[in-house]
Scaffold this active site. Structure first.
Site, short mmCIF file in Angstrom:
data_model
loop_
_atom_site.label_atom_id
_atom_site.label_comp_id
_atom_site.label_asym_id
_atom_site.label_seq_id
_atom_site.Cartn_x
_atom_site.Cartn_y
_atom_site.Cartn_z
N PRO A 58 -15.97 -5.29 4.90
CA PRO A 58 -17.26 -5.48 5.55
C PRO A 58 -18.31 -4.46 5.12
CG PRO A 58 -15.72 -4.45 7.08
CD PRO A 58 -14.93 -4.86 5.87
N TYR A 74 0.84 -1.20 0.00
CA TYR A 74 0.00 0.00 0.00
C TYR A 74 0.88 1.25 0.00
CZ TYR A 74 -3.35 -3.58 1.26
OH TYR A 74 -4.11 -4.72 1.26
N THR A 109 -22.89 1.48 3.23
CA THR A 109 -23.20 2.68 4.02
C THR A 109 -24.51 3.30 3.54
OG1 THR A 109 -21.99 4.16 2.53
CG2 THR A 109 -20.75 3.16 4.37
N LYS A 169 -24.95 5.13 0.84
CA LYS A 169 -24.78 6.46 0.24
C LYS A 169 -24.75 6.44 -1.28
CE LYS A 169 -19.73 6.25 0.75
NZ LYS A 169 -18.54 6.86 1.43
#
Length: 259
Positions: A152, A2, A159, A161
């Protein structure tokens, strides 16, 4: 891998002067890899894995890692054997406390658990991806293997959205989602699950509670871009996680759906 190690240098700043209070997990084996399981393996010798591990130690400014994952999710026998040999050495030296593999491949989990080597599995699991319930989660529970859940929140989908009109910018891994057949199906599922949210429990908390509710799951790793999101994530572990009515609704909406 990363940020080519940048994330580890950031973690080093956080754990400085309180290393013994923090559990640090990181991964090795993918940086510099071509990621093609059909080509010759890159991490085909234990020395390469140990070298990558020592690079992580330097970036983290520590002399041990609590949980070290094999970041290669496919089973190439030469690489798997190299990781098993390297991990055994690192554990014996005390430089690693626990070892694991990050994969959703059940056969790979079994291959990696030779002689009970495997301590933990990291896998993708969510309300919208329950595939792990079929084999890997029961196997881990049976063999006392810890489970770290990634994804998850389904990269933000859970969420609540996103809509059919949502568009993702160029370079975002979700850029092509709205053109995929499954996208509207999962949006519909999320809408059906929205009744489980309330002013005191966000839809994201519901999603986190779902994975934590599985007895094989040790911990979930959601993202958090703001302190408020982090606090919301922490609230998701409040007991009791669900009522029986909650679980029945979840089952009716998500069981047997496309993964």
């Amino acid at each position: 891998m990363y940020g080519n190690g940048h994330s580890e240098t950031l973690v080093a700043q956080v754990i400085k002067n309180r290393r013994d209070q923090i559990v640090v997990a990181t991964k090795g084996g993918l940086m510099g890899h071509h990621r093609d399981p059909n080509q010759d393996p890159v991490y085909d010798r234990p020395e390469k894995i140990i070298s990558a591990f020592e690079d992580s130690l330097r970036r983290l400014e520590t002399d041990y890692i609590d949980v070290y994952f094999d970041h290669i999710w496919w089973n190439n026998p030469r690489e798997t054997e190299a990781f098993l040999t390297a991990f055994a050495q690192l554990k014996q030296e005390g430089r690693v406390r626990a070892v694991g593999v990050s994969t959703g491949d059940f056969a790979y989990v079994q291959a990696f658990n030779q002689g009970g080597m495997l301590d933990v599995v990291q896998l993708d699991y969510s309300l919208l991806n329950r595939k792990a319930e079929t084999h890997i989660l029961p196997y881990c529970q049976q063999h006392g293997i810890g489970v770290v859940v990634r994804g998850p929140l389904r990269m933000g989908m859970l969420t609540g959205k996103f809509t059919a009109e949502t568009r993702f910018p160029e370079g975002d891994v979700r850029h092509d989602w709205p053109q995929e057949d499954w996208y509207q199906t999962q949006l519909d599922q999320v809408e059906q699950l929205r009744v489980l949210s309330s002013p005191h429990r966000s839809l994201g908390e519901v999603a986190l509670r779902f994975v934590l509710n599985h007895p094989a799951v040790s911990v979930a790793i959601p993202g958090g871009k703001t302190p408020e999101q982090v606090e919301q994530n922490v609230r998701a572990s409040t007991r009791p996680l669900f009522t029986e009515d909650d679980l029945q609704l979840i089952e009716s909406v998500t069981a047997g759906k496309p993964k």
